[in-house]
Enzyme design. Structure first.
Site, short mmCIF file in Angstrom:
data_model
loop_
_atom_site.label_atom_id
_atom_site.label_comp_id
_atom_site.label_asym_id
_atom_site.label_seq_id
_atom_site.Cartn_x
_atom_site.Cartn_y
_atom_site.Cartn_z
N SER A 99 4.84 -12.97 -3.29
CA SER A 99 3.72 -12.24 -2.71
C SER A 99 2.36 -12.86 -2.99
O SER A 99 1.40 -12.59 -2.28
CB SER A 99 3.73 -10.80 -3.22
OG SER A 99 3.63 -10.80 -4.62
N LYS A 132 6.67 -1.25 2.96
CA LYS A 132 5.76 -2.30 3.44
C LYS A 132 5.84 -2.34 4.97
O LYS A 132 5.34 -1.44 5.63
CB LYS A 132 6.10 -3.63 2.76
CG LYS A 132 5.74 -3.60 1.26
CD LYS A 132 5.85 -4.94 0.58
CE LYS A 132 5.21 -4.91 -0.80
NZ LYS A 132 6.19 -4.84 -1.90
N HIS A 186 8.80 -8.64 1.12
CA HIS A 186 7.73 -9.23 1.95
C HIS A 186 8.29 -10.01 3.14
O HIS A 186 7.66 -10.96 3.61
CB HIS A 186 6.82 -10.13 1.12
CG HIS A 186 5.85 -9.38 0.26
ND1 HIS A 186 4.72 -8.77 0.76
CD2 HIS A 186 5.87 -9.09 -1.06
CE1 HIS A 186 4.06 -8.17 -0.22
NE2 HIS A 186 4.74 -8.35 -1.34
C1 PLP Z 1 6.42 -4.33 -3.17
C2 PLP Z 1 7.57 -4.99 -3.85
C3 PLP Z 1 8.50 -4.24 -4.58
C4 PLP Z 1 8.33 -2.77 -4.81
O1 PLP Z 1 8.65 -2.04 -3.68
P1 PLP Z 1 8.46 -0.45 -3.73
O2 PLP Z 1 9.39 0.05 -2.70
O3 PLP Z 1 7.02 -0.17 -3.48
O4 PLP Z 1 8.88 -0.03 -5.11
C5 PLP Z 1 9.58 -4.90 -5.11
N1 PLP Z 1 9.74 -6.23 -4.97
C6 PLP Z 1 8.86 -6.98 -4.29
C7 PLP Z 1 9.08 -8.45 -4.16
C8 PLP Z 1 7.74 -6.38 -3.73
O5 PLP Z 1 6.85 -7.13 -3.08
#
Ligand code: PLP
Length: 400
Positions: free
Chosen positions: A183, A242, A211
């Site tokens: 990210s 997301k 992502h």
């Molecule tokens: C955003 C993210 C998470 C967390 O996801 P949530 O559903 O908000 O807990 C886990 N792993 C990665 C790589 C992320 O970017």
């Protein structure tokens, strides 16, 4: 004040003094390309949300959530195996498996939970996890809960991974675990090589595709599709928070036996509440939209190409990738902070990243492009970047 509280307030003061204290801006509208921000009269264009496909305020998804609220209620007040499984939970798990072409799927309250619940459920002390050095915090925490041996390989370094695979052959099960997309810079794991090494050494592969799910690859199936190794990844964790609507929820999808093990053993699944019906209904609609057409991911890819191209022409230093995460290198942390602040004054909401999140002297503005952005909005953001970039001596080009 007790000693403990005094110690906490010293720590907080230290964070502030070091410039690491996180303040939250207050938004008073739904998430979209444009939001209203407390303290500003004009709306601001958002370039830092994970709303990649613009689904966060999509009318069909809001409608689906409302409909499910009416027909299945607000919540179930139970974990899945007591009385927290509705027909729609099973439907969503089936929809996820269909989307990924996997055998089975299991829902969690978040991807964080999915990652916390995966390693300990599958691996014991004779086993081994090989984990990329820059993996997400939730993978790191999940690995910590597990007794398996840990091998942390250098970020995307396949020589180092292979060396560790060679050196851990006496272990039982070996699982390679990596973010599909990292990210901080939007760089993509070399998944084809990872799968090749996994085959050679008899290891399993886990990717966290938070992502990537919904937009990376020709049809949005994620990193495996982008890297032409669909069907070679044993288990995928990802988020509904997301690109897939941005509400909340996560899931693990993959081999039937792996998912069955998680249903029996995974602690965040067994001991935490079921995903609420409106979220499930909205997620079902999301997968329906994404399965019907690639229009949104195509628009996102086009927006990303445009933004990357114009910012490069303008003279900014950008981490190369095809991903909608675009890291604009600034260098100095204070300069990056001022940069983001001035951008907001111009109506562009972006955030700076600096040490300790990234290395010292590598501060950057991380931009995230969305399918919700119009061409005109992208052009406006680029013009503002140029204005601030010139004023701060970061770019000198005469472009625009
Ligand atoms: C955003 C993210 C998470 C967390 O996801 P949530 O559903 O908000 O807990 C886990 N792993 C990665 C790589 C992320 O970017």
């Amino acid at each position: 004040m007790s000693e403990a509280i005094q110690s906490f307030s010293r720590t907080l003061a230290d964070l502030k003094a070091a410039g690491h204290y996180k303040n939250e801006r207050i938004i008073t509208s739904p998430m979209g390309a444009e939001v209203t921000v407390e303290g500003r009269t004009d709306p601001a264009l958002i370039f830092c949300s994970n709303n990649y496909l613009g689904l966060a305020d999509h009318p069909e998804i809001i409608e689906a959530a409302k409909h499910t609220l009416d027909t299945r209620g607000f919540g179930l007040a139970s974990v899945r195996f007591i009385c927290g499984t509705q027909d729609i939970h099973k439907q969503l798990e089936a929809a996820i498996s269909r989307f990924f072409g996997t055998e089975d799927s299991i829902l969690y309250s978040s991807c964080f939970d999915a990652n916390v619940g995966i390693f300990e459920s599958l691996l014991g002390e004779n086993d081994c996890i090989l984990s990329d050095a820059l993996n997400h915090a939730s993978i790191i925490d999940g690995v910590r809960l597990c007794k398996a041996r840990r091998e942390r390989y250098e970020h995307c370094n396949m020589q180092d991974l292979e060396q560790r695979l060679r050196a851990s052959q006496e272990c039982g099960i070996r699982l390679i675990s990596t973010d599909g997309v990292f990210s901080m810079d939007g760089d993509i794991a070399p998944l084809a090589e990872i799968c090749e090494l996994a085959r050679k050494y008899g290891a399993l592969v886990h990717i966290d595709d938070s992502h990537a799910t919904g937009f990376l690859g020709q049809t949005g199936r994620g990193t495996a599709e982008h890297c032409h190794c669909l069907g070679q990844v044993d288990v995928i964790t990802s988020t509904l928070g997301k690109a897939l609507g941005g509400g909340s929820g996560g899931f693990t999808t993959g081999r039937r036996e792996i998912i069955a093990m998680l249903r029996q053993r995974s602690r965040p699944y067994l001991f935490s509440n079921t995903v609420p019906p409106p979220i499930v209904g909205a997620a079902l609609k999301t997968f329906e939209i994404l399965s019907a057409s690639t229009q949104l991911r195509d628009k996102l890819a086009e927006n990303t190409r445009f933004f990357r191209e114009k910012m490069t022409e303008a003279g900014f230093s950008i981490r190369p990738s095809v991903h909608p995460i675009v890291s604009i290198m600034i260098g100095d942390a204070r300069l990056a902070n001022e940069f983001a602040e001035e951008m907001l004054q111009l109506g562009i909401y972006v955030v700076p990243f600096s040490f300790p999140v990234v290395s010292k002297g590598m501060a950057r503005i991380r931009v995230q492009i969305s399918a919700a952005h119009t061409r005109e909005q992208l052009e406006r953001a680029i013009a503002c970047f140029l204005e601030v970039g010139r004023a701060k001596g970061i770019v000198h080009s005469a472009f625009l």
